[in-house]
Scaffold this motif. Structure first.
Motif, PDB file in Angstrom:
ATOM      1  N   ASN A   1       7.922  -3.121   2.047  1.00  0.00           N
ATOM      2  CA  ASN A   1       9.162  -2.380   2.264  1.00  0.00           C
ATOM      3  C   ASN A   1       8.835  -1.143   3.087  1.00  0.00           C
ATOM      4  O   ASN A   1       7.661  -0.779   3.234  1.00  0.00           O
ATOM      5  N   PRO A   2       9.838  -0.472   3.651  1.00  0.00           N
ATOM      6  CA  PRO A   2       9.550   0.675   4.529  1.00  0.00           C
ATOM      7  C   PRO A   2       8.874   1.843   3.837  1.00  0.00           C
ATOM      8  O   PRO A   2       8.386   2.757   4.511  1.00  0.00           O
ATOM      9  N   GLU A   3       8.818   1.848   2.508  1.00  0.00           N
ATOM     10  CA  GLU A   3       8.266   2.980   1.776  1.00  0.00           C
ATOM     11  C   GLU A   3       6.843   2.757   1.282  1.00  0.00           C
ATOM     12  O   GLU A   3       6.209   3.676   0.790  1.00  0.00           O
ATOM     13  N   MET A   4       6.331   1.533   1.361  1.00  0.00           N
ATOM     14  CA  MET A   4       5.038   1.215   0.748  1.00  0.00           C
ATOM     15  C   MET A   4       4.180   0.374   1.680  1.00  0.00           C
ATOM     16  O   MET A   4       4.696  -0.404   2.478  1.00  0.00           O
ATOM     17  N   THR A   5       2.877   0.546   1.536  1.00  0.00           N
ATOM     18  CA  THR A   5       1.939  -0.369   2.167  1.00  0.00           C
ATOM     19  C   THR A   5       1.698  -1.548   1.227  1.00  0.00           C
ATOM     20  O   THR A   5       2.056  -1.504   0.048  1.00  0.00           O
ATOM     21  N   SER A   6       1.093  -2.577   1.758  1.00  0.00           N
ATOM     22  CA  SER A   6       0.799  -3.743   0.931  1.00  0.00           C
ATOM     23  C   SER A   6      -0.149  -3.377  -0.206  1.00  0.00           C
ATOM     24  O   SER A   6      -0.009  -3.875  -1.330  1.00  0.00           O
ATOM     25  N   PHE A   7      -1.115  -2.504   0.054  1.00  0.00           N
ATOM     26  CA  PHE A   7      -2.075  -2.099  -0.980  1.00  0.00           C
ATOM     27  C   PHE A   7      -1.352  -1.410  -2.134  1.00  0.00           C
ATOM     28  O   PHE A   7      -1.558  -1.746  -3.306  1.00  0.00           O
TER      29      PHE A   7
END
Length: 424
Positions: A97-103
Protein backbone atom coordinates in the motif's frame (compact mmCIF):
# COMPACT_ATOMS: atom_id res chain seq x y z
CA UNK A 1 -10.78 9.18 4.07
CA UNK A 2 -11.13 5.96 6.00
CA UNK A 3 -10.53 2.87 3.91
CA UNK A 4 -13.57 1.31 5.54
CA UNK A 5 -16.03 3.99 4.46
CA UNK A 6 -17.13 2.19 1.31
CA UNK A 7 -17.45 -1.17 3.03
CA UNK A 8 -20.43 -0.56 5.29
CA UNK A 9 -23.35 -2.68 4.20
CA UNK A 10 -26.63 -0.96 3.57
CA UNK A 11 -28.71 -3.59 5.32
CA UNK A 12 -30.25 -2.55 8.61
CA UNK A 13 -29.00 -5.43 10.73
CA UNK A 14 -25.87 -7.59 10.64
CA UNK A 15 -25.95 -11.15 9.28
CA UNK A 16 -27.64 -13.73 11.48
CA UNK A 17 -25.43 -16.02 13.47
CA UNK A 18 -24.91 -19.53 12.18
CA UNK A 19 -26.03 -22.61 14.07
CA UNK A 20 -24.45 -23.41 17.41
CA UNK A 21 -22.43 -26.37 16.16
CA UNK A 22 -20.41 -24.13 13.84
CA UNK A 23 -20.21 -20.78 15.61
CA UNK A 24 -16.39 -20.63 15.32
CA UNK A 25 -15.50 -20.21 18.99
CA UNK A 26 -11.86 -19.98 18.00
CA UNK A 27 -12.29 -16.35 16.92
CA UNK A 28 -12.53 -15.21 20.52
CA UNK A 29 -9.80 -16.22 22.96
CA UNK A 30 -10.38 -13.62 25.63
CA UNK A 31 -11.22 -16.32 28.16
CA UNK A 32 -7.70 -17.73 27.84
CA UNK A 33 -6.05 -14.51 28.97
CA UNK A 34 -5.88 -12.85 32.35
CA UNK A 35 -4.59 -14.31 35.59
CA UNK A 36 -2.02 -17.08 35.74
CA UNK A 37 -0.77 -19.43 38.44
CA UNK A 38 2.13 -17.02 39.03
CA UNK A 39 -0.34 -14.24 39.82
CA UNK A 40 0.57 -12.14 36.78
CA UNK A 41 -1.88 -11.07 34.11
CA UNK A 42 -0.74 -12.07 30.62
CA UNK A 43 -1.96 -10.77 27.28
CA UNK A 44 -0.32 -10.09 23.93
CA UNK A 45 0.97 -6.67 24.90
CA UNK A 46 2.19 -7.50 28.40
CA UNK A 47 3.94 -10.60 27.02
CA UNK A 48 5.98 -8.41 24.67
CA UNK A 49 7.55 -6.74 27.73
CA UNK A 50 9.33 -10.03 28.39
CA UNK A 51 12.68 -10.01 26.62
CA UNK A 52 12.45 -13.63 25.47
CA UNK A 53 9.00 -13.15 23.90
CA UNK A 54 10.03 -9.90 22.25
CA UNK A 55 13.18 -11.53 20.89
CA UNK A 56 11.34 -14.57 19.47
CA UNK A 57 8.64 -12.46 17.83
CA UNK A 58 11.23 -10.11 16.36
CA UNK A 59 13.39 -12.95 15.02
CA UNK A 60 10.55 -14.67 13.19
CA UNK A 61 8.89 -11.45 12.00
CA UNK A 62 12.12 -10.06 10.55
CA UNK A 63 13.01 -13.42 9.01
CA UNK A 64 9.71 -13.68 7.11
CA UNK A 65 9.82 -9.99 6.18
CA UNK A 66 13.38 -10.25 4.88
CA UNK A 67 12.85 -13.28 2.65
CA UNK A 68 12.50 -12.52 -1.08
CA UNK A 69 8.85 -12.98 -2.07
CA UNK A 70 8.20 -13.34 -5.80
CA UNK A 71 5.23 -14.03 -8.04
CA UNK A 72 6.02 -16.67 -10.68
CA UNK A 73 4.44 -17.81 -13.92
CA UNK A 74 4.54 -21.36 -15.25
CA UNK A 75 6.26 -21.66 -18.64
CA UNK A 76 4.92 -23.92 -21.43
CA UNK A 77 8.05 -26.08 -21.25
CA UNK A 78 7.37 -26.92 -17.59
CA UNK A 79 9.71 -24.34 -16.04
CA UNK A 80 8.89 -21.08 -14.29
CA UNK A 81 9.81 -17.41 -14.59
CA UNK A 82 9.22 -14.29 -12.49
CA UNK A 83 5.96 -12.57 -13.42
CA UNK A 84 7.38 -9.07 -13.14
CA UNK A 85 4.56 -7.56 -15.20
CA UNK A 86 1.84 -8.94 -12.94
CA UNK A 87 0.26 -6.45 -10.52
CA UNK A 88 0.67 -8.87 -7.60
CA UNK A 89 4.46 -9.00 -8.06
CA UNK A 90 4.88 -5.31 -7.24
CA UNK A 91 2.27 -5.50 -4.49
CA UNK A 92 4.05 -8.28 -2.58
CA UNK A 93 7.64 -7.52 -3.48
CA UNK A 94 7.70 -3.72 -3.12
CA UNK A 95 4.67 -1.82 -1.76
CA UNK A 96 1.46 -3.47 -0.51
CA UNK A 97 0.00 0.00 0.00
CA UNK A 98 1.20 3.61 -0.39
CA UNK A 99 2.04 3.81 3.33
CA UNK A 100 4.16 0.67 3.80
CA UNK A 101 7.03 -1.23 2.29
CA UNK A 102 6.78 -4.95 1.77
CA UNK A 103 9.17 -5.55 4.69
CA UNK A 104 7.10 -3.50 7.16
CA UNK A 105 3.83 -5.04 5.96
CA UNK A 106 5.03 -8.63 6.32
CA UNK A 107 6.78 -7.88 9.63
CA UNK A 108 3.54 -6.43 11.03
CA UNK A 109 1.35 -9.33 9.89
CA UNK A 110 3.86 -11.91 11.13
CA UNK A 111 3.96 -10.29 14.59
CA UNK A 112 0.14 -10.46 14.66
CA UNK A 113 0.31 -14.11 13.68
CA UNK A 114 2.77 -14.93 16.47
CA UNK A 115 0.95 -13.00 19.19
CA UNK A 116 -2.73 -13.47 18.30
CA UNK A 117 -2.51 -16.59 16.15
CA UNK A 118 -4.11 -14.81 13.18
CA UNK A 119 -3.09 -12.16 10.66
CA UNK A 120 -5.63 -10.11 8.71
CA UNK A 121 -5.28 -7.61 5.88
CA UNK A 122 -7.99 -5.82 3.96
CA UNK A 123 -7.83 -6.33 0.17
CA UNK A 124 -8.65 -3.32 -2.01
CA UNK A 125 -9.65 -4.55 -5.48
CA UNK A 126 -10.41 -2.96 -8.82
CA UNK A 127 -13.48 -3.66 -10.94
CA UNK A 128 -11.91 -6.81 -12.38
CA UNK A 129 -11.13 -8.23 -8.96
CA UNK A 130 -7.37 -7.65 -9.08
CA UNK A 131 -5.75 -6.69 -5.78
CA UNK A 132 -4.63 -3.05 -5.70
CA UNK A 133 -3.58 -2.64 -2.06
CA UNK A 134 -3.33 -4.51 1.25
CA UNK A 135 -3.88 -2.89 4.66
CA UNK A 136 -3.17 -4.71 7.97
CA UNK A 137 -6.03 -5.10 10.45
CA UNK A 138 -5.68 -5.68 14.19
CA UNK A 139 -6.62 -9.28 15.11
CA UNK A 140 -8.06 -8.35 18.52
CA UNK A 141 -10.72 -6.29 16.74
CA UNK A 142 -11.73 -9.02 14.32
CA UNK A 143 -14.42 -11.68 14.71
CA UNK A 144 -14.93 -14.46 12.17
CA UNK A 145 -18.39 -15.97 11.83
CA UNK A 146 -20.93 -17.34 9.36
CA UNK A 147 -24.19 -16.04 7.97
CA UNK A 148 -27.39 -18.06 8.17
CA UNK A 149 -26.53 -19.35 4.68
CA UNK A 150 -23.18 -20.67 5.92
CA UNK A 151 -20.99 -18.03 4.24
CA UNK A 152 -17.95 -16.74 6.11
CA UNK A 153 -17.81 -13.07 6.96
CA UNK A 154 -15.47 -10.89 9.01
CA UNK A 155 -16.70 -8.37 11.57
CA UNK A 156 -14.14 -5.64 12.30
CA UNK A 157 -14.53 -3.14 15.15
CA UNK A 158 -13.08 -0.03 13.55
CA UNK A 159 -12.89 3.38 15.25
CA UNK A 160 -15.80 4.53 13.09
CA UNK A 161 -18.01 1.56 13.93
CA UNK A 162 -18.62 -2.07 13.06
CA UNK A 163 -17.53 -3.08 9.55
CA UNK A 164 -18.73 -6.24 7.83
CA UNK A 165 -16.25 -7.64 5.29
CA UNK A 166 -16.79 -10.53 2.92
CA UNK A 167 -14.25 -13.34 2.77
CA UNK A 168 -12.95 -12.16 -0.64
CA UNK A 169 -12.13 -8.78 0.94
CA UNK A 170 -9.77 -10.24 3.54
CA UNK A 171 -6.34 -11.85 3.40
CA UNK A 172 -6.47 -14.14 6.41
CA UNK A 173 -3.42 -16.13 7.52
CA UNK A 174 -4.50 -18.42 10.38
CA UNK A 175 -2.13 -20.18 12.73
CA UNK A 176 -2.68 -23.52 14.43
CA UNK A 177 -6.34 -23.66 15.48
CA UNK A 178 -9.24 -25.79 16.60
CA UNK A 179 -11.42 -25.50 13.51
CA UNK A 180 -8.99 -24.92 10.64
CA UNK A 181 -10.41 -21.45 10.02
CA UNK A 182 -9.17 -19.39 12.98
CA UNK A 183 -5.89 -19.87 14.83
CA UNK A 184 -5.39 -19.63 18.55
CA UNK A 185 -2.84 -17.42 20.23
CA UNK A 186 0.47 -19.02 21.32
CA UNK A 187 0.62 -16.40 24.07
CA UNK A 188 -2.77 -17.46 25.43
CA UNK A 189 -1.89 -21.14 25.34
CA UNK A 190 1.43 -20.62 27.14
CA UNK A 191 0.33 -17.88 29.52
CA UNK A 192 1.57 -19.70 32.65
CA UNK A 193 5.11 -20.05 31.30
CA UNK A 194 5.16 -16.40 30.23
CA UNK A 195 3.56 -15.31 33.49
CA UNK A 196 6.32 -17.03 35.43
CA UNK A 197 8.95 -15.22 33.34
CA UNK A 198 7.22 -11.90 34.09
CA UNK A 199 7.13 -12.77 37.80
CA UNK A 200 10.86 -13.59 37.78
CA UNK A 201 11.69 -10.30 36.11
CA UNK A 202 9.53 -8.38 38.57
CA UNK A 203 11.09 -10.19 41.52
CA UNK A 204 14.59 -9.32 40.31
CA UNK A 205 13.64 -5.69 39.73
CA UNK A 206 12.12 -5.35 43.23
CA UNK A 207 15.10 -7.13 44.75
CA UNK A 208 17.47 -4.47 43.43
CA UNK A 209 14.96 -1.71 44.14
CA UNK A 210 15.17 -2.73 47.79
CA UNK A 211 18.94 -2.33 47.82
CA UNK A 212 19.70 -5.89 46.75
CA UNK A 213 18.83 -7.17 50.21
CA UNK A 214 15.84 -9.31 51.21
CA UNK A 215 13.03 -8.00 53.36
CA UNK A 216 12.97 -8.36 57.10
CA UNK A 217 11.56 -7.13 60.42
CA UNK A 218 12.75 -4.64 63.02
CA UNK A 219 12.63 -6.18 66.49
CA UNK A 220 12.19 -3.94 69.54
CA UNK A 221 12.56 -5.21 73.10
CA UNK A 222 9.70 -3.02 74.29
CA UNK A 223 6.52 -1.59 72.81
CA UNK A 224 6.74 0.68 69.77
CA UNK A 225 4.31 3.56 70.11
CA UNK A 226 4.28 4.51 66.41
CA UNK A 227 5.38 1.51 64.24
CA UNK A 228 4.32 3.23 60.99
CA UNK A 229 6.70 6.12 61.67
CA UNK A 230 9.57 3.72 62.42
CA UNK A 231 8.95 1.74 59.25
CA UNK A 232 8.75 4.85 57.06
CA UNK A 233 11.89 6.24 58.63
CA UNK A 234 13.77 3.01 57.95
CA UNK A 235 12.57 2.77 54.34
CA UNK A 236 13.37 6.38 53.56
CA UNK A 237 17.00 5.84 54.55
CA UNK A 238 17.79 2.26 53.53
CA UNK A 239 15.29 1.23 50.81
CA UNK A 240 16.26 1.41 47.14
CA UNK A 241 19.33 0.51 45.12
CA UNK A 242 20.76 4.03 45.60
CA UNK A 243 20.83 3.41 49.37
CA UNK A 244 22.47 0.01 49.20
CA UNK A 245 25.32 -0.79 51.63
CA UNK A 246 24.58 2.14 53.95
CA UNK A 247 25.46 1.66 57.59
CA UNK A 248 22.32 1.11 59.66
CA UNK A 249 22.01 2.75 63.08
CA UNK A 250 19.56 1.00 65.42
CA UNK A 251 18.45 2.64 68.65
CA UNK A 252 16.81 1.45 71.84
CA UNK A 253 17.93 -2.17 71.44
CA UNK A 254 16.37 -2.67 68.00
CA UNK A 255 17.52 -5.58 65.83
CA UNK A 256 17.04 -6.26 62.11
CA UNK A 257 16.06 -9.81 61.30
CA UNK A 258 16.00 -10.92 57.65
CA UNK A 259 13.03 -13.08 56.64
CA UNK A 260 13.49 -13.18 52.86
CA UNK A 261 15.03 -15.96 50.81
CA UNK A 262 18.27 -14.98 49.07
CA UNK A 263 18.13 -15.29 45.26
CA UNK A 264 20.74 -18.05 45.16
CA UNK A 265 18.65 -20.17 47.54
CA UNK A 266 15.52 -19.63 45.45
CA UNK A 267 17.54 -20.54 42.31
CA UNK A 268 16.55 -17.21 40.84
CA UNK A 269 19.08 -17.18 37.99
CA UNK A 270 18.42 -20.81 37.05
CA UNK A 271 14.69 -20.16 36.94
CA UNK A 272 15.10 -17.15 34.70
CA UNK A 273 17.37 -19.09 32.35
CA UNK A 274 14.91 -22.00 32.16
CA UNK A 275 12.02 -19.64 31.37
CA UNK A 276 13.99 -18.20 28.44
CA UNK A 277 14.36 -21.71 27.00
CA UNK A 278 10.70 -22.40 27.76
CA UNK A 279 9.56 -19.40 25.74
CA UNK A 280 12.01 -20.21 22.93
CA UNK A 281 10.45 -23.69 22.85
CA UNK A 282 6.98 -22.16 22.35
CA UNK A 283 8.12 -20.39 19.18
CA UNK A 284 10.56 -23.17 18.17
CA UNK A 285 13.55 -20.82 18.24
CA UNK A 286 17.06 -22.25 18.81
CA UNK A 287 18.36 -21.03 22.20
CA UNK A 288 21.48 -19.46 20.67
CA UNK A 289 19.26 -17.07 18.67
CA UNK A 290 17.83 -15.57 21.88
CA UNK A 291 21.25 -15.20 23.49
CA UNK A 292 21.62 -18.54 25.32
CA UNK A 293 24.97 -19.92 24.13
CA UNK A 294 25.50 -22.36 26.99
CA UNK A 295 25.05 -25.49 24.85
CA UNK A 296 26.14 -23.99 21.51
CA UNK A 297 29.50 -24.38 19.84
CA UNK A 298 31.15 -23.70 16.51
CA UNK A 299 30.40 -27.28 15.44
CA UNK A 300 26.64 -27.27 16.08
CA UNK A 301 25.52 -23.65 15.77
CA UNK A 302 25.41 -23.80 11.96
CA UNK A 303 23.37 -27.01 12.10
CA UNK A 304 20.93 -25.38 14.53
CA UNK A 305 20.57 -22.43 12.15
CA UNK A 306 19.79 -24.76 9.24
CA UNK A 307 17.24 -26.61 11.38
CA UNK A 308 15.66 -23.23 12.23
CA UNK A 309 15.12 -22.59 8.51
CA UNK A 310 13.82 -26.10 7.82
CA UNK A 311 11.61 -26.77 10.82
CA UNK A 312 10.63 -23.27 12.01
CA UNK A 313 10.76 -20.80 9.14
CA UNK A 314 9.69 -23.04 6.26
CA UNK A 315 6.28 -24.03 7.75
CA UNK A 316 5.47 -20.36 8.33
CA UNK A 317 6.51 -19.55 4.74
CA UNK A 318 4.24 -22.29 3.37
CA UNK A 319 1.37 -20.96 5.49
CA UNK A 320 1.90 -17.49 3.97
CA UNK A 321 2.24 -18.78 0.40
CA UNK A 322 -0.95 -20.82 0.48
CA UNK A 323 -2.98 -18.03 2.10
CA UNK A 324 -1.79 -15.56 -0.55
CA UNK A 325 -2.48 -18.09 -3.31
CA UNK A 326 -6.00 -18.62 -1.99
CA UNK A 327 -6.96 -14.97 -1.47
CA UNK A 328 -4.99 -12.81 -3.90
CA UNK A 329 -4.65 -14.83 -7.10
CA UNK A 330 -7.80 -14.88 -9.20
CA UNK A 331 -9.43 -18.28 -9.84
CA UNK A 332 -8.72 -17.93 -13.57
CA UNK A 333 -4.99 -17.43 -12.83
CA UNK A 334 -4.40 -20.12 -10.21
CA UNK A 335 -3.13 -22.63 -12.78
CA UNK A 336 -0.78 -20.06 -14.30
CA UNK A 337 0.63 -18.01 -11.41
CA UNK A 338 1.93 -18.85 -7.96
CA UNK A 339 3.78 -17.13 -5.09
CA UNK A 340 6.98 -18.42 -3.51
CA UNK A 341 9.40 -17.37 -0.77
CA UNK A 342 13.06 -17.88 -1.58
CA UNK A 343 14.79 -19.51 1.39
CA UNK A 344 17.77 -20.80 -0.62
CA UNK A 345 19.96 -17.99 0.63
CA UNK A 346 19.47 -19.12 4.24
CA UNK A 347 20.33 -22.74 3.42
CA UNK A 348 23.57 -22.13 1.52
CA UNK A 349 25.91 -22.68 4.46
CA UNK A 350 29.44 -21.31 4.60
CA UNK A 351 31.54 -20.24 1.61
CA UNK A 352 33.55 -23.48 1.33
CA UNK A 353 30.41 -25.65 1.41
CA UNK A 354 28.73 -23.52 -1.25
CA UNK A 355 31.72 -23.67 -3.57
CA UNK A 356 31.93 -27.44 -3.16
CA UNK A 357 28.24 -27.80 -3.99
CA UNK A 358 28.55 -25.54 -7.03
CA UNK A 359 31.52 -27.56 -8.28
CA UNK A 360 29.53 -30.78 -8.00
CA UNK A 361 26.58 -29.30 -9.86
CA UNK A 362 28.82 -27.83 -12.55
CA UNK A 363 30.75 -31.06 -13.16
CA UNK A 364 27.59 -33.16 -13.31
CA UNK A 365 25.81 -30.90 -15.78
CA UNK A 366 22.87 -29.59 -13.75
CA UNK A 367 24.34 -26.11 -13.09
CA UNK A 368 25.70 -23.65 -15.63
CA UNK A 369 28.06 -20.76 -14.96
CA UNK A 370 25.19 -18.30 -15.00
CA UNK A 371 23.10 -20.47 -12.66
CA UNK A 372 25.91 -20.31 -10.11
CA UNK A 373 26.53 -16.59 -10.60
CA UNK A 374 22.83 -15.85 -10.13
CA UNK A 375 22.80 -17.78 -6.87
CA UNK A 376 25.77 -15.70 -5.73
CA UNK A 377 24.07 -12.47 -6.84
CA UNK A 378 26.63 -11.83 -9.60
CA UNK A 379 26.07 -10.53 -13.12
CA UNK A 380 25.60 -13.22 -15.77
CA UNK A 381 28.17 -14.00 -18.47
CA UNK A 382 26.91 -13.37 -22.04
CA UNK A 383 25.56 -16.45 -23.80
CA UNK A 384 28.09 -16.14 -26.64
CA UNK A 385 30.85 -16.58 -24.07
CA UNK A 386 29.39 -19.85 -22.81
CA UNK A 387 27.61 -18.60 -19.71
CA UNK A 388 24.62 -20.89 -20.25
CA UNK A 389 26.49 -24.05 -21.25
CA UNK A 390 25.86 -27.25 -19.28
CA UNK A 391 28.96 -29.44 -19.22
CA UNK A 392 29.75 -32.95 -17.96
CA UNK A 393 32.94 -34.85 -17.32
CA UNK A 394 34.07 -36.45 -20.61
CA UNK A 395 35.21 -39.64 -18.89
CA UNK A 396 31.64 -40.55 -17.93
CA UNK A 397 29.40 -42.68 -20.18
CA UNK A 398 26.05 -44.46 -19.95
CA UNK A 399 25.92 -47.80 -18.20
CA UNK A 400 24.52 -49.65 -21.23
CA UNK A 401 27.41 -48.33 -23.35
CA UNK A 402 30.06 -49.59 -20.97
CA UNK A 403 32.22 -52.17 -22.83
CA UNK A 404 30.97 -51.18 -26.30
CA UNK A 405 34.49 -50.45 -27.45
CA UNK A 406 35.73 -53.73 -25.98
CA UNK A 407 33.04 -55.62 -27.89
CA UNK A 408 34.00 -53.87 -31.13
CA UNK A 409 37.69 -54.62 -30.59
CA UNK A 410 36.90 -58.23 -29.80
CA UNK A 411 34.90 -58.52 -33.03
CA UNK A 412 37.74 -57.04 -35.10
CA UNK A 413 40.31 -59.33 -33.52
CA UNK A 414 38.11 -62.34 -34.16
CA UNK A 415 37.62 -61.36 -37.80
CA UNK A 416 41.36 -60.81 -38.28
CA UNK A 417 42.16 -64.20 -36.78
CA UNK A 418 39.80 -65.99 -39.13
CA UNK A 419 41.34 -64.28 -42.17
CA UNK A 420 44.77 -65.34 -41.05
CA UNK A 421 43.78 -68.96 -40.82
CA UNK A 422 42.32 -68.93 -44.31
CA UNK A 423 45.57 -67.55 -45.75
CA UNK A 424 47.54 -70.14 -43.95
Amino acid sequence: MSIFKSLFHSRDKPPQRFSAQNSLPGSNYSFFFGGTTSGKSVNERSAMQTTAVYSCVRILSEAIAGLPLHTYKYKPDGGKEKAIDHQLYYLLHDEPNPEMTSFVFRETLMSHLLLWGNAYAQIIRDGRGNALALYPLLPDRMTVDRTSAGELYYEYRADSGIVILRSEEILHIPGLGFDGLVGYSPIAMAKNAIGMAIACEEYGAKFFANGASPGGVLEHPGVVKDPARVRESWNSVYQGSSNAHRVAVLEEGMKFQSIGIPPEQAQFLETRKFQINEIARIFRIPPHMVGDLEKSSFSNIEQQSLEFVKYTLDPWAVRWEQAIQKSLILPSEKRTYFVKFNVDGLLRGDYASRMSGYATGRQNGWLSTNDIRELENLNCIPEELGGNLYLINGAMTKLQDAGAFAQRDAGLNSHTGQSGNQQT
